[in-house]
Design an enzyme around this catalytic site. Structure first.
Site, PDB file in Angstrom:
ATOM      1  N   GLU A   1      22.785 -24.654  29.247  1.00  0.00           N
ATOM      2  CA  GLU A   1      21.525 -23.979  28.946  1.00  0.00           C
ATOM      3  C   GLU A   1      21.824 -22.572  28.450  1.00  0.00           C
ATOM      4  O   GLU A   1      22.460 -21.776  29.146  1.00  0.00           O
ATOM      5  CB  GLU A   1      20.614 -23.914  30.168  1.00  0.00           C
ATOM      6  CG  GLU A   1      19.294 -23.209  29.856  1.00  0.00           C
ATOM      7  CD  GLU A   1      18.358 -23.086  31.049  1.00  0.00           C
ATOM      8  OE1 GLU A   1      17.488 -22.187  31.009  1.00  0.00           O
ATOM      9  OE2 GLU A   1      18.487 -23.874  32.000  1.00  0.00           O
TER      10      GLU A   1
ATOM     11  N   ASP B   1      19.680 -30.203  42.775  1.00  0.00           N
ATOM     12  CA  ASP B   1      20.506 -29.226  43.509  1.00  0.00           C
ATOM     13  C   ASP B   1      21.406 -29.910  44.528  1.00  0.00           C
ATOM     14  O   ASP B   1      22.355 -29.305  45.027  1.00  0.00           O
ATOM     15  CB  ASP B   1      19.603 -28.228  44.261  1.00  0.00           C
ATOM     16  CG  ASP B   1      18.741 -27.392  43.329  1.00  0.00           C
ATOM     17  OD1 ASP B   1      19.178 -27.116  42.202  1.00  0.00           O
ATOM     18  OD2 ASP B   1      17.622 -27.012  43.741  1.00  0.00           O
TER      19      ASP B   1
ATOM     20  N   LYS C   1      20.796 -18.972  27.941  1.00  0.00           N
ATOM     21  CA  LYS C   1      19.817 -18.073  28.560  1.00  0.00           C
ATOM     22  C   LYS C   1      19.472 -16.948  27.594  1.00  0.00           C
ATOM     23  O   LYS C   1      19.874 -15.800  27.760  1.00  0.00           O
ATOM     24  CB  LYS C   1      20.380 -17.522  29.869  1.00  0.00           C
ATOM     25  CG  LYS C   1      20.641 -18.572  30.926  1.00  0.00           C
ATOM     26  CD  LYS C   1      19.357 -19.205  31.432  1.00  0.00           C
ATOM     27  CE  LYS C   1      18.557 -18.191  32.227  1.00  0.00           C
ATOM     28  NZ  LYS C   1      17.347 -18.825  32.832  1.00  0.00           N
TER      29      LYS C   1
ATOM     30  N   HIS D   1      22.997 -17.706  35.922  1.00  0.00           N
ATOM     31  CA  HIS D   1      21.612 -18.044  35.590  1.00  0.00           C
ATOM     32  C   HIS D   1      20.749 -16.828  35.288  1.00  0.00           C
ATOM     33  O   HIS D   1      20.135 -16.727  34.224  1.00  0.00           O
ATOM     34  CB  HIS D   1      20.972 -18.840  36.727  1.00  0.00           C
ATOM     35  CG  HIS D   1      19.527 -19.178  36.480  1.00  0.00           C
ATOM     36  ND1 HIS D   1      18.490 -18.358  36.873  1.00  0.00           N
ATOM     37  CD2 HIS D   1      18.953 -20.239  35.853  1.00  0.00           C
ATOM     38  CE1 HIS D   1      17.344 -18.898  36.500  1.00  0.00           C
ATOM     39  NE2 HIS D   1      17.597 -20.041  35.886  1.00  0.00           N
TER      40      HIS D   1
ATOM     41  N   HIS E   1      22.557 -29.653  39.222  1.00  0.00           N
ATOM     42  CA  HIS E   1      21.869 -28.465  38.700  1.00  0.00           C
ATOM     43  C   HIS E   1      22.589 -27.199  39.151  1.00  0.00           C
ATOM     44  O   HIS E   1      22.608 -26.881  40.338  1.00  0.00           O
ATOM     45  CB  HIS E   1      20.418 -28.479  39.194  1.00  0.00           C
ATOM     46  CG  HIS E   1      19.595 -27.342  38.729  1.00  0.00           C
ATOM     47  ND1 HIS E   1      19.007 -26.449  39.597  1.00  0.00           N
ATOM     48  CD2 HIS E   1      19.251 -26.946  37.481  1.00  0.00           C
ATOM     49  CE1 HIS E   1      18.319 -25.555  38.918  1.00  0.00           C
ATOM     50  NE2 HIS E   1      18.446 -25.841  37.625  1.00  0.00           N
ATOM     51  N   ARG E   2      23.218 -26.534  38.198  1.00  0.00           N
ATOM     52  CA  ARG E   2      24.103 -25.401  38.505  1.00  0.00           C
ATOM     53  C   ARG E   2      25.215 -25.859  39.447  1.00  0.00           C
ATOM     54  O   ARG E   2      25.684 -25.102  40.292  1.00  0.00           O
ATOM     55  CB  ARG E   2      23.322 -24.225  39.087  1.00  0.00           C
ATOM     56  CG  ARG E   2      22.146 -23.782  38.216  1.00  0.00           C
ATOM     57  CD  ARG E   2      21.335 -22.651  38.836  1.00  0.00           C
ATOM     58  NE  ARG E   2      19.991 -22.643  38.276  1.00  0.00           N
ATOM     59  CZ  ARG E   2      18.979 -21.931  38.737  1.00  0.00           C
ATOM     60  NH1 ARG E   2      19.174 -21.132  39.787  1.00  0.00           N
ATOM     61  NH2 ARG E   2      17.788 -21.995  38.190  1.00  0.00           N
TER      62      ARG E   2
ATOM     63  N   ASP F   1      24.390 -22.480  33.104  1.00  0.00           N
ATOM     64  CA  ASP F   1      23.703 -21.490  32.279  1.00  0.00           C
ATOM     65  C   ASP F   1      24.715 -20.511  31.694  1.00  0.00           C
ATOM     66  O   ASP F   1      25.653 -20.106  32.379  1.00  0.00           O
ATOM     67  CB  ASP F   1      22.689 -20.713  33.124  1.00  0.00           C
ATOM     68  CG  ASP F   1      21.739 -21.635  33.868  1.00  0.00           C
ATOM     69  OD1 ASP F   1      20.767 -22.082  33.243  1.00  0.00           O
ATOM     70  OD2 ASP F   1      21.980 -21.906  35.061  1.00  0.00           O
TER      71      ASP F   1
ATOM     72  N   GLU G   1      25.047 -29.241  35.049  1.00  0.00           N
ATOM     73  CA  GLU G   1      24.231 -28.347  34.235  1.00  0.00           C
ATOM     74  C   GLU G   1      24.623 -26.933  34.587  1.00  0.00           C
ATOM     75  O   GLU G   1      24.860 -26.602  35.754  1.00  0.00           O
ATOM     76  CB  GLU G   1      22.747 -28.583  34.539  1.00  0.00           C
ATOM     77  CG  GLU G   1      21.780 -27.761  33.719  1.00  0.00           C
ATOM     78  CD  GLU G   1      21.398 -26.425  34.347  1.00  0.00           C
ATOM     79  OE1 GLU G   1      20.727 -25.622  33.666  1.00  0.00           O
ATOM     80  OE2 GLU G   1      21.778 -26.181  35.507  1.00  0.00           O
TER      81      GLU G   1
END
Length: 241
Positions: free
Chosen positions: A112, A232, A114, A52, A10-11, A39, A37
Site C-alpha cells: 500500500e 490482523d 501511503k 503505516h 495485515h501489516r 505500507d 500486506e
C-alpha cells in the site's frame, strides 16, 4: 484452510506482533498466511520504508513525520517496545529488506502506497524498481487510497496488478476501475454486499476485504465470494475454516 479465500496478514501478524516489522511478517508466514500486506513511505533521503502512519509517534519511541527523518535516523527508533516490552529493539524495516526476505518465500505481497496526505516524489518508480530487482512483480499487488498513485503505477507498468482502496460504497466501481486502470477493489468489509459481488464477479474483478478479524466476518466474506481478506490475526483466521 479453504483455497478459495486468500489470507493476507495485515501489516503482518499485527494483532500479535509489532505491525509492519520483519518479525510480524515472519509470524504471518509461520501462521500459514498466503501473503502479507504492508505500507510504504519515503524517508527524507528518499529510502522506501515500511510504516503505516505518516508520523512515527504511535508505533515507535520517536516523534515527528517519517518524511522528516533520514533513513539512518529512522532505523534507530524502537518499533517494538510500544507494542510489548518483549519486542524492544525491533526496527522499522526498509522495503528492500522486506523484499529480500519475501523473495526467499512463496508469499504474495500487497504494497500500500501511503501517499494520501504526503506527496512522496518518485515513490512509484522506487517501488517498481525494487520489485523488478527482486523479481517479485508477478507476486505483488500495489494499492492505495490515493488513486492517482494507483493510476501512476498502472501507466508506468501495465503488467503489475493494482487495486484501489475504498472505505465506503462507490457507484459502479467497475466503471471507475477502468478510468484508473486498476484491476481490483480492496474495500472495508462492512461496505461489501451481494450487489457489489454479483457485478464484480461477472466482470472478473477481484474483491479483497479489510480488516477482517472475527470468525463470522471471515465466513461472511467467504460466502459472498471475496477473493481475499486482510487480517490482523492470520493464525486464528486460518483456524476459522
Amino acid at each position: 484452510m479453504t483455497s478459495s479465500l486468500t489470507i493476507f496478514g495485515h501489516r503482518g501478524s499485527s494483532g500479535t506482533h509489532p505491525e509492519n516489522t520483519l518479525i510480524s511478517f515472519q509470524a504471518a508466514h509461520k501462521a500459514g498466511a498466503n501473503g502479507i500486506e504492508l505500507d510504504v513511505q519515503l524517508t527524507k533521503d528518499g529510502v522506501p520504508v515500511v510504516i503505516h502512519d505518516e508520523r512515527v509517534d504511535r508505533t515507535t519511541n520517536g516523534v515527528g513525520w517519517v518524511k522528516d527523518y533520514l533513513y539512518d535516523e529512522l532505523i534507530r527508533l524502537d518499533a517494538g517496545h510500544s507494542f510489548s516490552s518483549r519486542f524492544q529493539g525491533t526496527t522499522i524495516p526498509s522495503l528492500e529488506e522486506v523484499l529480500e526476505w519475501i523473495a526467499s518465500t512463496s508469499l504474495s505481497l500487497n504494497i500500500e502506497l501511503k501517499t494520501g496526505y504526503v506527496s512522496y516524489n518518485g515513490i512509484e518508480d522506487k517501488v517498481l524498481s525494487l520489485l523488478n530487482h527482486y523479481q517479485l512483480k508477478d507476486r505483488c499487488i500495489i494499492s492505495s487510497f490515493n488513486h492517482y498513485s494507483v493510476k501512476n503505477i498502472a501507466q508506468k507498468d501495465s503488467h503489475i496488478e493494482t487495486a484501489i482502496l475504498l472505505m465506503e460504497k462507490l457507484v459502479e466501481p467497475w466503471n471507475y476501475l477502468k478510468s484508473v486502470g486498476a484491476h481490483g477493489l480492496h474495500i472495508e468489509w462492512q461496505a461489501i454486499d451481494e450487489f457489489l459481488m454479483a457485478h464484480t464477479q461477472k466482470r472478473g474483478i477481484p474483491v479483497r476485504a479489510y480488516t477482517v478479524n472475527d470468525r463470522k466476518e471471515i465466513l461472511k466474506a467467504q460466502k459472498l465470494g471475496c477473493d481475499a481478506i486482510f487480517t490482523d490475526f492470520p493464525a486464528s483466521s486460518i483456524q476459522s475454516f
